[in-house]
Design a protein around this motif. Structure first.
Motif, short mmCIF file in Angstrom:
data_model
loop_
_atom_site.label_atom_id
_atom_site.label_comp_id
_atom_site.label_asym_id
_atom_site.label_seq_id
_atom_site.Cartn_x
_atom_site.Cartn_y
_atom_site.Cartn_z
N UNK A 137 13.89 72.95 -10.19
CA UNK A 137 12.85 73.00 -9.20
C UNK A 137 12.53 74.57 -9.02
N UNK A 138 11.07 74.98 -9.17
CA UNK A 138 10.82 76.39 -8.94
C UNK A 138 11.09 76.57 -7.58
N UNK A 139 11.05 77.96 -7.35
CA UNK A 139 11.32 78.61 -6.14
C UNK A 139 10.12 78.68 -5.43
N UNK A 140 9.81 78.17 -4.10
CA UNK A 140 8.88 78.70 -3.07
C UNK A 140 9.36 79.47 -2.11
N UNK A 141 8.50 80.25 -1.54
CA UNK A 141 9.04 81.06 -0.46
C UNK A 141 8.12 80.98 0.80
N UNK A 142 8.37 80.90 1.92
CA UNK A 142 7.22 80.78 2.92
C UNK A 142 6.79 82.12 2.99
N UNK A 143 5.48 82.14 3.60
CA UNK A 143 4.86 83.43 3.66
C UNK A 143 4.56 84.32 2.52
N UNK A 144 4.36 83.62 1.50
CA UNK A 144 4.02 84.44 0.09
C UNK A 144 3.50 83.39 -0.74
N UNK A 145 3.03 83.86 -1.73
CA UNK A 145 2.45 82.84 -2.92
C UNK A 145 3.15 83.26 -4.21
N UNK A 146 3.22 82.39 -5.05
CA UNK A 146 4.16 82.91 -6.31
C UNK A 146 3.22 82.77 -7.66
N UNK A 147 1.96 82.40 -7.41
CA UNK A 147 1.10 82.24 -8.56
C UNK A 147 0.63 83.52 -9.21
N UNK A 148 1.07 83.66 -10.48
CA UNK A 148 0.59 84.95 -11.04
C UNK A 148 -1.07 85.24 -10.90
N UNK A 149 -1.85 84.17 -11.06
CA UNK A 149 -3.13 84.16 -11.05
C UNK A 149 -3.74 84.96 -9.52
N UNK A 150 -3.01 84.27 -8.66
CA UNK A 150 -3.37 84.80 -7.20
C UNK A 150 -2.89 86.15 -7.03
N UNK A 151 -1.30 86.39 -7.52
CA UNK A 151 -1.17 87.73 -7.16
C UNK A 151 -1.99 88.84 -7.95
N UNK A 176 20.34 80.04 -2.99
CA UNK A 176 19.51 79.08 -2.91
C UNK A 176 19.92 77.83 -3.90
N UNK A 177 20.65 78.21 -5.00
CA UNK A 177 20.99 77.25 -5.74
C UNK A 177 20.00 76.68 -6.80
N UNK A 178 20.32 75.57 -7.70
CA UNK A 178 19.79 75.14 -8.66
C UNK A 178 19.54 73.70 -8.35
N UNK A 179 18.30 73.14 -8.08
CA UNK A 179 18.31 71.77 -7.88
C UNK A 179 17.17 71.18 -8.47
N UNK A 180 17.03 69.84 -8.35
CA UNK A 180 15.97 69.22 -9.30
C UNK A 180 14.82 68.57 -8.69
N UNK A 181 14.80 68.99 -7.05
CA UNK A 181 13.76 68.61 -6.43
C UNK A 181 13.09 70.03 -5.85
N UNK A 182 11.62 70.01 -5.68
CA UNK A 182 10.98 71.28 -4.95
C UNK A 182 11.45 71.41 -3.53
N UNK A 183 11.51 72.43 -2.99
CA UNK A 183 11.60 72.70 -1.76
C UNK A 183 11.21 74.15 -1.42
N UNK A 184 10.91 74.47 -0.06
CA UNK A 184 10.52 76.00 0.13
C UNK A 184 11.50 76.63 0.78
N UNK A 185 11.88 77.77 0.47
CA UNK A 185 12.95 78.33 1.07
C UNK A 185 12.26 79.44 2.00
N UNK A 186 12.83 79.52 3.19
CA UNK A 186 12.25 80.45 4.28
C UNK A 186 12.37 81.88 3.75
N UNK A 187 11.59 82.66 4.01
CA UNK A 187 11.50 84.00 3.66
C UNK A 187 12.68 84.89 4.28
N UNK A 188 13.21 84.42 5.49
CA UNK A 188 14.29 85.04 6.22
C UNK A 188 15.60 84.89 5.34
N UNK A 189 15.56 83.90 4.44
CA UNK A 189 16.82 83.87 3.74
C UNK A 189 16.89 85.10 2.83
#
Ligand code: ATP
Ligand code: MG
Length: 567
Positions: free
Chosen positions: A261-275, A315-328
């Protein structure tokens, strides 16, 4: 969350551990990190880097850095440099294994010819629109291209001419001949090569046909004898194609693709195109703007490589997508800096305090511990005098209940210095603003401790008004004001969620004198204000510029609001 997760294995480690026990791949472990050089790396990439390099280390294997540079239109040498810098900074070493997919262009071309020869690939002359129409949908099967049954000879000749530049962009593509009715759209005769009359940042004008990701990636893995090809979940449906190509061709080996699963974080974007869009539209100062989730942005913000690696572990490595709190993420850097950052005092919004019973001509050198968490970091001398600055918000004329800082009649501790009691203040008649606070001090409380056991509830930071250095301080907030800025059904796009207050610059903050000597990149905890890092671009000794990396606790704002305060 905790450090015990370091010793727990994830599902990929389990797979690799099994493979080693079964002597698959001769017991070897070879992974790779394969960025496309079309942007700067971000915290999501860090997860992949830590995983791939971490597995290699754990299993005594090796990890390659491979640039997946098959799209000359979007790629740039600047990105190649930044990616290497970031991987190195994160603490990983690819040794001799720096590779480029473009180094394999000739080999890939030969493989394509091999596929044509065995009747498994053909040149299709439909235009892009028609290819799409013929492809069908998830619910409807596709239709065979009218060019699907070209002879091997015709395909060979056309493909060689594609390579020789006889045709223009889009006139033909090379496609795999698989199954136009497959339930997996990736298998409906995917494109393998397209014509792009664009020069490449490494191969120049040597090629005008470029291989597609799905053809390049599996073959590059095989050429490099990768054993475990680890990628993010969106490639799960590409795996059958990955395997098809390697099965059809006579290749050195057949790596195993494993998705996580890729990492997603709250309050941010991770797409290179958008960055990239944020950079191009000038909404940030660049890829390394300290508000960006890029590795270079985090570095400039003051994050350490250790804190980012720790975050990826946790955050570990898993097989299903989840969103991690930026606070972490913030909690990881806070924990790291708590151990290693020098303490210092800095007053961001200065209010002058005059200590009426302190001798006019006296300056004292007081001892201040550099880091209470680490006695080895020793102590420093700070200067105390009759006039000092405290934080404007640390004084109130009419305080609410439970305000334990300074107000008329109240005694507080000045950190490392003395107890002082407020005796009065002056106000600007017109604005009502307090301009000056008057106190007396108790000489028997030197160091900030009373000998008679008298307790005070508030401890303030301060800087001598006669001995300080000034510098700019940048305070940051999330770049996006909502947890999920990716855009929503209401038609809003991610730029609509940009936080207008994500950067606040404080000009000429009052800093403890020693901070004049801060070198770019030096990290401090400014007492009660958070962790700060001297900016690696704009800070110069004598005129420092500090970026706030993170606040001391994220609950601070809430505490302030509810009026409950314990300092
Ligand atoms: P794009 O393909 O849209 O340009 P990308 O983020 O996938 O963007 P790559 O350069 O292809 O960029 O990524 C390199 C590697 O990093 C890939 O293996 C990819 O799976 C991994 N990666 C990218 N984003 C993340 C993420 N958010 N979490 C974990 N791994 C990621
Ligand atoms: Mg990608």
């Amino acid at each position: 969350m905790g450090n015990e997760s370091e010793s727990l294995s994830n599902f990929i480690e389990d797979i690799i551990g099994n493979d080693i026990r079964n002597n698959k791949n001769g017991g070897n472990v070879v992974t790779r990190f394969p960025p496309e050089p079309n942007g700067y790396l971000h915290i999501g990439h860090a997860k992949s880097i830590c995983l791939n390099f971490g597995l290699a280390k754990k299993f005594n294997g090796r990890c390659h850095l491979r640039f997946d540079d098959t799209n000359p239109v979007k790629e740039d040498i600047e990105y190649i440099h930044s990616i290497q810098e970031d991987v190195t900074w994160l603490g990983f070493d690819w040794g001799e294994h720096l590779h480029y997919a473009s180094d394999y262009f000739e080999k890939l071309y030969q493989y394509a010819l091999e596929l044509i020869k065995s009747g498994k690939a053909y040149v299709c002359s439909l235009n892009a629109d028609d290819i799409r129409k013929y492809r069908g949908t998830l619910t409807e099967p596709g239709r065979d291209s009218p060019y699907r049954n070209r002879s091997v000879e015709e395909n060979q000749e056309l493909f060689v001419n594609m390579k020789n530049g006889t045709f223009s962009d889009g006139e033909h593509v090379l496609r795999a001949k698989i199954d136009m009715s497959s339930g997996n759209l990736n298998l409906r005769d995917p494109a393998l090569y397209r014509i792009r009359k664009t020069s490449h940042h490494r191969t120049g004008d040597a090629w005008c046909i470029y291989p597609m990701y799905d053809f390049t990636h599996c073959l590059s893995d095989s050429i490099e004898e990768i054993t475990h090809s680890i990628c993010t979940l969106e490639f799960e449906n590409n795996r059958p194609l990955y395997d098809w190509v390697l099965n059809e061709l006579n290749t050195p080996c057949h790596p195993q693709q494993i998705e996580f699963a890729r990492l997603s974080l709250t309050h941010t974007i991770m797409s290179k195109r958008k960055l990239l869009q944020l950079v191009q539209e000038g909404r940030v100062s660049g890829w390394d703007d300290p508000r960006m989730p890029t590795i270079s942005g985090l570095r400039r913000r003051g994050y350490t490589p250790e804190s980012i690696r720790d975050f990826c572990d946790r955050i570990g490595v898993a097989r299903s997508d989840s969103v991690v709190e930026h606070a972490a993420l913030e909690s990881c850097i806070r924990e790291d800096l708590n151990k290693r950052a020098m303490r210092a005092m800095a007053v961001l919004n200065p209010l002058k305090v005059i200590i009426e019973n302190y001798p006019r001509d006296l300056t004292e050198e007081l001892d201040a511990v550099n880091n209470p968490e680490d006695p080895e970091m020793g102590s420093r001398k700070i200067l105390f005098s009759r006039e000092i600055f405290i934080e404007e918000e640390d004084f109130m004329e009419n305080p609410p209940k439970k305000f334990f800082r300074l107000f008329p009649g109240q005694e507080v501790r000045l950190k490392h210095a003395y107890y002082v009691t407020c005796t009065g203040f002056r106000k600007d008649e017109k604005t009502g603003k307090v301009t000056e606070v008057h106190c007396t001090y108790d000489p028997a409380t030197k160091g900030g401790w009373s000998q008679d056991g008298r307790k005070v509830k508030g401890t303030l930071h301060w800087v001598s008004a006669s001995h300080f250095t000034s510098g700019d301080v940048r305070l940051y907030d999330h770049l996006f004001s909502v947890p999920n800025p990716e855009g929503d059904s209401s038609g809003k796009v991610f730029t609509d969620f940009i936080n207008p207050d994500s950067l606040m610059v404080i000009k000429d903050a009052v800093l403890e004198k020693g901070l004049a000597g801060a070198a770019p990149g030096d990290r401090y905890q400014f007492e009660r204000q958070g962790y700060f890092c001297a900016d690696i671009k704009d800070s110069v000794p004598g005129k420092p510029v500090f970026n706030r990396t993170v606040q001391l606790r994220d609950s601070w704002a809430k505490i302030m609001k509810s009026g409950k305060e314990n300092e």
